[in-house]
Design a protein around this motif. Structure first.
Motif, PDB file in Angstrom:
ATOM      1  N   GLU A  41       0.907  -1.116   0.028  1.00 61.03           N
ATOM      2  CA  GLU A  41       0.118  -0.075   0.134  1.00 61.03           C
ATOM      3  C   GLU A  41       0.802   1.276   0.007  1.00 61.03           C
ATOM      4  O   GLU A  41       2.013   1.244   0.213  1.00 61.03           O
ATOM      5  CB  GLU A  41      -0.793  -0.038   1.182  1.00 61.03           C
ATOM      6  N   ALA A 250      -5.134 -10.755   3.782  1.00 59.19           N
ATOM      7  CA  ALA A 250      -6.015  -9.525   3.926  1.00 59.19           C
ATOM      8  C   ALA A 250      -6.162  -8.609   2.610  1.00 59.19           C
ATOM      9  O   ALA A 250      -6.967  -8.203   2.034  1.00 59.19           O
ATOM     10  CB  ALA A 250      -5.671  -8.795   5.095  1.00 59.19           C
ATOM     11  N   LEU A 251      -4.951  -8.340   2.083  1.00 57.64           N
ATOM     12  CA  LEU A 251      -4.815  -7.671   0.917  1.00 57.64           C
ATOM     13  C   LEU A 251      -5.600  -8.319  -0.282  1.00 57.64           C
ATOM     14  O   LEU A 251      -6.455  -7.566  -0.944  1.00 57.64           O
ATOM     15  CB  LEU A 251      -3.716  -7.387   0.450  1.00 57.64           C
ATOM     16  N   ALA A 253      -7.755 -10.794  -0.171  1.00 62.30           N
ATOM     17  CA  ALA A 253      -9.187 -10.722   0.041  1.00 62.30           C
ATOM     18  C   ALA A 253      -9.873  -9.448   0.075  1.00 62.30           C
ATOM     19  O   ALA A 253     -11.017  -9.362  -0.502  1.00 62.30           O
ATOM     20  CB  ALA A 253      -9.500 -11.237   1.637  1.00 62.30           C
ATOM     21  N   ALA A 254      -9.045  -8.401   0.060  1.00 60.74           N
ATOM     22  CA  ALA A 254      -9.674  -7.116   0.041  1.00 60.74           C
ATOM     23  C   ALA A 254      -9.962  -6.747  -1.285  1.00 60.74           C
ATOM     24  O   ALA A 254     -10.779  -5.739  -1.546  1.00 60.74           O
ATOM     25  CB  ALA A 254      -9.185  -6.150   0.796  1.00 60.74           C
ATOM     26  N   ARG A 268     -14.090 -12.734   3.125  1.00 62.46           N
ATOM     27  CA  ARG A 268     -13.852 -11.603   3.995  1.00 62.46           C
ATOM     28  C   ARG A 268     -12.847 -11.724   5.010  1.00 62.46           C
ATOM     29  O   ARG A 268     -13.206 -12.812   5.738  1.00 62.46           O
ATOM     30  CB  ARG A 268     -15.032 -10.918   4.530  1.00 62.46           C
ATOM     31  N   GLU A 270     -11.662 -10.083   8.504  1.00 61.21           N
ATOM     32  CA  GLU A 270     -11.831  -9.039   9.282  1.00 61.21           C
ATOM     33  C   GLU A 270     -10.450  -8.682  10.096  1.00 61.21           C
ATOM     34  O   GLU A 270     -10.097  -9.580  10.761  1.00 61.21           O
ATOM     35  CB  GLU A 270     -13.002  -9.497  10.256  1.00 61.21           C
ATOM     36  N   LEU A 271     -10.066  -7.261   9.687  1.00 59.00           N
ATOM     37  CA  LEU A 271      -8.998  -6.780  10.633  1.00 59.00           C
ATOM     38  C   LEU A 271      -9.566  -6.451  12.299  1.00 59.00           C
ATOM     39  O   LEU A 271     -10.737  -6.144  12.333  1.00 59.00           O
ATOM     40  CB  LEU A 271      -8.314  -5.830   9.943  1.00 59.00           C
ATOM     41  N   ARG A 272      -8.316  -6.599  13.120  1.00 60.19           N
ATOM     42  CA  ARG A 272      -8.729  -6.154  14.289  1.00 60.19           C
ATOM     43  C   ARG A 272      -8.970  -4.544  14.515  1.00 60.19           C
ATOM     44  O   ARG A 272      -9.472  -4.008  15.485  1.00 60.19           O
ATOM     45  CB  ARG A 272      -7.905  -6.670  15.440  1.00 60.19           C
ATOM     46  N   ALA A 274      -8.461  -0.668  11.827  1.00 63.34           N
ATOM     47  CA  ALA A 274      -8.552  -0.259  10.390  1.00 63.34           C
ATOM     48  C   ALA A 274      -7.357   0.682  10.282  1.00 63.34           C
ATOM     49  O   ALA A 274      -7.027   1.366   9.508  1.00 63.34           O
ATOM     50  CB  ALA A 274      -9.577   0.340  10.115  1.00 63.34           C
ATOM     51  N   ILE A 276      -3.854   2.544  10.018  1.00 60.15           N
ATOM     52  CA  ILE A 276      -2.676   2.177   9.590  1.00 60.15           C
ATOM     53  C   ILE A 276      -1.591   2.712  10.700  1.00 60.15           C
ATOM     54  O   ILE A 276      -1.717   4.088  10.830  1.00 60.15           O
ATOM     55  CB  ILE A 276      -2.325   2.563   8.246  1.00 60.15           C
TER      56      ILE A 276
END
Ligand SMILES: Nc1ncnc2c1ncn2[C@@H]1O[C@H](COP(=O)(O)OP(=O)(O)OP(=O)(O)O)[C@@H](O)[C@H]1O
Ligand SMILES: Nc1ncnc2c1ncn2[C@@H]1O[C@H](COP(=O)(O)OP(=O)(O)OP(=O)(O)O)[C@@H](O)[C@H]1O
Ligand code: SF4
Ligand SMILES: [Mg+2]
Ligand SMILES: [Mg+2]
Lengths: 338, 353
Positions: A41, A250-251, A253-254, A268, A270-272, A274, A276
Motif C-alpha cells: 500500500e 488480507a490484501l 481478500a480485500a 472476507r 476482518e482486521l482487528r 482499520a 494504519i
C-alpha cells in the motif's frame, strides 16, 4: 549469479522526532531476465526501494550489489556503467518528458550522447527501431510529435523507448501503467513483457495493484511490503494462490474483483483495527500485529519476525501462520444445471 | 472492526417507483477549439432502491452526466437537449427548471453527490462538526442538539469513532476517514438518491474495502437509490445491480450486472471485461482494445467505437446505432451485437477458472 542484490538495505528519512525508516532491512536478489514485483500500500517503501535499486538514492545501511559488485565500492567508470544499465520508468509520463522536445530529440540525443550512435543518420535509424519496439508505428509519424500531441499510453511508450536508448539490462517500472486507461494497459504490459522475452531485460515492477502484479509477474516472483519491510515473497503463483502472511491474505481478500460472482464468493478477512500505524511510531515486533486477526500475544509483539523460507517457495515473516493455507474463495454453492 | 457497541438508529425511507428519469440528455462544453460533446443523448431510468454503475474510460462523460443531474456543471457547459425528471411521493420535479434556491434544497434533500477527488476539498480550518452544523442550519435546522445527534449517528454509521472525529480538523483524518465523513455529510438531510463519483479511487486496498462494504450496507440495509461512477469495473461488480457502459458520451450498453459481465453485447463492454485481470484464481489471458478514445470535438462518423472495433463494417462507419433490446432488461447500441453473442457462445466469459 544475481544481476542485482539488496543485502539488509535500510533507508531513513528525517532526523530526531521526524525520523522514519522508509525501508527496513530489505534483502532480495533478482537474476538476469527475471521479474520481481514489489507490491504494497501507499507509503510502504516501494518507490524508495526502487530508487535505491536504480542508484538514485543511497541506502542508510546495507549493500547494493550489481553483477556481484558492491556499488558503493565501484570506481567512477563502473558506477557510470551500472547507472546506465538500470533505467527507471515513472508513473507519470507527463512529468517525465520534456514538453519542449520532439520525440526525435528525446530519443536521438541520448543515443548520440552515450555513443550508441556515431552519426545523426545512425541515431535516426536506431530511434525508428526503438519506436517500433515499443509499438509506436508507423514510427516516422511519431518522430516530430511533442508530448502534448500524444495520448497517455503513447507518452509512456516514449518513456520506455527513451529508457531503451542506453540498452539497459534492468528496468525499474514504478507504477508505470497505473495512470493509463484499462483498455490500453494490457498492451503496454505486453510490450514490457516482450522486452523481457526478446532482450532478456530484468524487471523490478512496482505496483499497488495486485491483479496487475499477478498478470505481469506470473512467471516471476512477488514481494509484499508493509511499513518498510518485506513480509512475504515467493513465486507469483504461490503468493497469489496460497498466501501465508495475514497481511498478504488480507490484501488479496480485500481487492475488489471485476466479476460479480467472484465478488460474492470471495472470503472476507476482518482486521482487528482499520488504523494504519504511523512510520513515526511503529508497533513492536511484527508491525501488522495490532491489525492481525491471528495475533498471539508474546509471539507477535516481541521480536521482529524474520522472513523464513517455506517448502512451497519463498519466505514468510509470520511465525504463527507461515505453514497454514486459507481458502480465498468460498466453495461454489451447488453448481447450476448446464 | 465490527461495531456491535455502536448500533445505529439511522432509518432511511426507501422511495418507490422511479425516482429519476433522464431523457435524451446531451451536454456540451464550449471551448476555444469547439464544442466538446461530453454527454450525448443519454436516457436512463433509476428505480427506487437500486444501484446503477456508470462505467467507461477516462473522458467518456461519466462525471459530466452526474454533475448535470445535480446541476453543478461549470458555466462553460450546457445541457443542450433533454429532460431530467425527479420524483418523490408522487410529485414530479423538472430538474433542469429548478431555480437557485430550489436547487440548494434538491442537492441535499433529494439527490446528493459525493464528488470525484473531493478528498482534498475540505476547508482545512473548519472542524467536521462546524461543517455539518453549517450545512444543516443553512437548510433550516435550528436545534443544535438535534443536529449534533444526527451528525454523531451518521458518523457512527460510516464506522468512525464519532465522538473523536466530529471535533477533528480534516487534516487530522486519513483519506479513508475523510471519504467516510463525506459520505456521512451527503446523508445529512436524508436524500433519496446518492451519486458517488469514484468513491474509492486513490484509497489504499484495505481502506477501499471498508468503503465498499459501507456502501453495500447503505444499499442493502438502508435501500438508498445510488449511482456509482467509476472507471474501475471491480467497483461495479461489487456494488451495482445494473450497469451502464459509456463510450464517447453515450450509454452504449445497459443491463443487469450479470448481463454486463457474463453476457455483454457491445464490443466495447466485452473489450473492457477482457482487459481487466482478476486477483484470485489461475492465470487468465488479457486483451487490450486497440487505438485510443476519440476526440470529442471531432468525433468519428457512425458508431464512435468503429475505429477500435473488431466487428466494424461499412454500416458502422456510416450510421450510429441506437440502443436496442438484446435481452430482457438489457440494451446495447451495436449493429453487430448478435455476432458478439455468437462469439461468446463459443468462448464464454467464465466466472472462475
Ligand atoms: N525524500 C523523502 N523525504 C522524506 N520522507 C520520504 C522521502 N521519500 C519517501 N519518504 C517517506 O518514506 C515512506 C515510503 O515512501 P515511498 O515513496 O517509498 O512509498 P511507496 O510505497 O512508493 O508509496 P506510493 O504507493 O504512495 O507511491 C513514506 O512515508 C514517505 O513519506
Ligand atoms: N470544464 C471542461 N471544459 C472542457 N471540457 C471538459 C470540461 N470538463 C470535462 N471536459 C471534457 O468532457 C469529456 C467528459 O469528461 P468527464 O469528466 O465527464 O469524463 P469522465 O468519464 O468522468 O472521466 P474520468 O474517468 O477521467 O473522470 C472529456 O473529454 C473532458 O475532457
Ligand atoms: S507475526 Fe503475528 S501479528 Fe504478525 S502477521 Fe503473523 S500472526 Fe499476525
Ligand atoms: Mg511510490
Ligand atoms: Mg470523472
Amino acid at each position: 549469479m544475481a544481476l542485482i542484490e539488496l543485502k539488509n538495505v535500510s533507508r531513513t528519512f528525517g532526523k530526531g522526532d521526524e525520523r522514519v525508516v522508509a525501508v527496513d532491512n530489505v534483502s532480495f536478489a533478482i537474476d538476469e531476465g527475471e521479474v520481481l514485483c514489489l507490491v504494497g500500500e501507499s507509503g510502504c517503501g516501494k518507490s524508495t526501494t526502487g530508487k535505491i535499486v536504480a542508484g538514485l538514492l543511497e541506502p542508510t545501511r546495507g549493500h547494493v550489489l550489481f553483477d556481484g559488485q558492491d556499488i558503493s565500492k565501484m570506481d567512477k567508470e563502473s558506477f557510470r556503467r551500472y547507472r546506465h544499465s538500470v533505467q527507471i520508468i515513472h508513473q507519470d509520463p507527463y512529468a517525465s518528458l520534456n514538453p519542449t522536445q520532439t520525440v526525435r530529440q528525446m530519443i536521438t540525443r541520448p543515443l548520440l550522447r552515450h555513443h550508441k550512435a556515431r552519426s545523426n543518420e545512425e541515431a535516426e535509424k536506431r530511434a525508428i527501431e526503438l519506436l517500433e519496439i515499443v509499438d509506436l508505428t508507423p514510427a516516422q509519424d511519431f518522430m516530430n510529435k511533442y508530448p502534448h500531441q500524444l495520448s497517455g499510453g503513447q507518452r509512456q511508450r516514449v518513456s520506455v523507448a527513451r529508457a531503451l536508448t542506453v540498452e539497459p539490462r534492468f528496468i525499474v517500472a514504478d507504477e508505470a501503467v497505473s495512470m493509463v486507461d484499462v483498455s490500453i494497459r494490457v498492451s503496454l504490459l505486453n510490450m514490457l513483457s516482450r522486452l523481457q522475452d526478446e532482450f532478456n531485460v530484468t524487471f523490478l515492477f512496482i505496483t499497488h495493484d495486485l491483479a496487475l502484479a499477478k498478470y505481469f509477474a506470473w512467471e516471476g516472483r512477488i514481494s509484499v511490503m508493509y511499513l518498510g519491510r518485506i513480509v512475504e515473497d515467493g513465486p507469483t503463483r504461490r503468493v497469489v494462490m496460497d498466501p501465508r502472511h495475514p497481511y498478504t491474505q488480507a490484501l488479496l481478500a480485500a481487492v475488489p474483483e471485476a466479476d460479480p460472482e467472484l465478488a460474492r464468493r470471495k472470503r472476507r478477512i476482518e482486521l482487528r483495527s482499520a488504523d494504519i500505524p504511523s512510520l513515526l511510531d511503529l508497533p513492536s515486533g511484527c508491525t501488522f500485529h495490532p491489525r492481525c486477526p491471528y495475533f498471539v500475544a508474546g509471539v507477535c509483539d516481541g521480536e521482529v519476525p524474520p522472513l523464513v523460507a517455506i517448502p512451497e517457495g519463498g519466505r514468510v515473516a509470520c511465525p504463527v501462520r507461515k505453514d497454514i493455507s486459507i481458502q480465498l474463495i468460498e466453495e461454489t454453492p451447488a453448481a447450476p444445471a448446464a | 472492526m465490527s461495531n456491535e457497541s455502536q448500533q445505529v438508529v439511522l432509518k432511511h425511507e426507501a422511495g418507490s417507483g422511479t425516482p429519476l428519469t433522464l431523457r435524451n440528455v446531451s451536454v456540451a462544453y464550449k471551448t476555444r477549439k469547439g464544442d466538446v460533446q461530453a454527454v450525448r443523448d443519454v436516457s436512463l431510468d433509476l428505480r427506487a432502491g437500486e444501484s446503477i454503475a456508470l462505467i467507461g474510460e477516462s473522458g467518456s462523460g461519466k462525471t459530466t452526466l452526474g454533475l448535470s443531474i445535480v446541476r453543478l456543471l461549470v458555466k462553460s457547459a450546457q445541457v443542450t437537449n433533454g429532460e431530467i425528471i425527479y420524483r418523490r411521493n408522487g410529485k414530479e420535479i423538472d430538474v433542469l427548471g429548478l431555480n437557485k434556491k430550489e436547487l440548494r434544497e434538491f442537492r441535499w434533500k433529494e439527490c446528493s453527490m459525493v464528488f470525484q477527488s473531493a478528498l482534498n476539498a475540505f476547508n482545512p480550518v473548519i472542524r467536521i462538526w462546524d461543517q455539518m452544523k453549517d450545512t444543516a442550519q443553512s437548510h433550516g435546522w435550528k436545534d443544535k442538539k438535534a443536529i449534533r445527534q444526527r451528525s454523531l449517528e451518521l458518523l457512527k454509521f460510516v464506522q468512525l469513532d464519532a465522538e473523536r472525529v466530529i471535533d477533528a480538523y480534516p487534516h487530522e483524518l486519513s483519506g479513508g476517514m475523510r471519504q467516510r465523513v463525506l459520505i456521512a455529510l451527503s446523508l445529512l438531510l436524508d436524500p433519496q438518491v446518492l451519486i458517488l463519483d469514484e468513491p474509492t479511487t486513490a484509497l489504499d486496498i484495505l481502506t477501499q474495502r471498508t468503503i465498499i462494504d459501507l456502501l453495500r450496507k447503505l444499499k442493502e440495509e438502508q435501500h438508498f437509490t445510488m449511482i456509482f461512477i467509476s472507471h474501475d469495473l471491480a467497483i461495479a461488480a461489487e456494488l451495482a445491480d445494473r450497469i451502464a457502459t459509456m463510450y464517447a458520451g453515450r450509454v452504449v450498453e445497459v443491463g443487469s450486472a450479470d448481463d454486463i459481465f457474463y453476457r455483454p453485447r457491445h464490443p466495447y463492454t466485452l473489450g473492457l471485461i477482457r482487459a481487466v485481470p482478476k486477483v484470485v484464481g489461475d492465470f487468465q489471458e488479457l486483451f487490450s482494445i486497440p487505438g485510443s478514445p476519440p476526440d470529442l470535438i471531432d468525433m468519428p462518423s457512425g458508431c464512435k467505437f468503429h475505429p477500435r472495433c473488431p466487428y466494424a463494417t461499412d454500416k458502422c462507419r456510416q450510421e450510429e446505432p441506437d440502443l436496442v433490446p438484446v435481452g430482457p432488461e438489457h440494451m446495447a447500441a451495436c449493429w453487430h451485437w448478435r455476432e458478439v453473442e455468437k462469439e461468446l457462445q463459443s468462448k464464454p466469459l467464465h466466472s472462475i477458472s
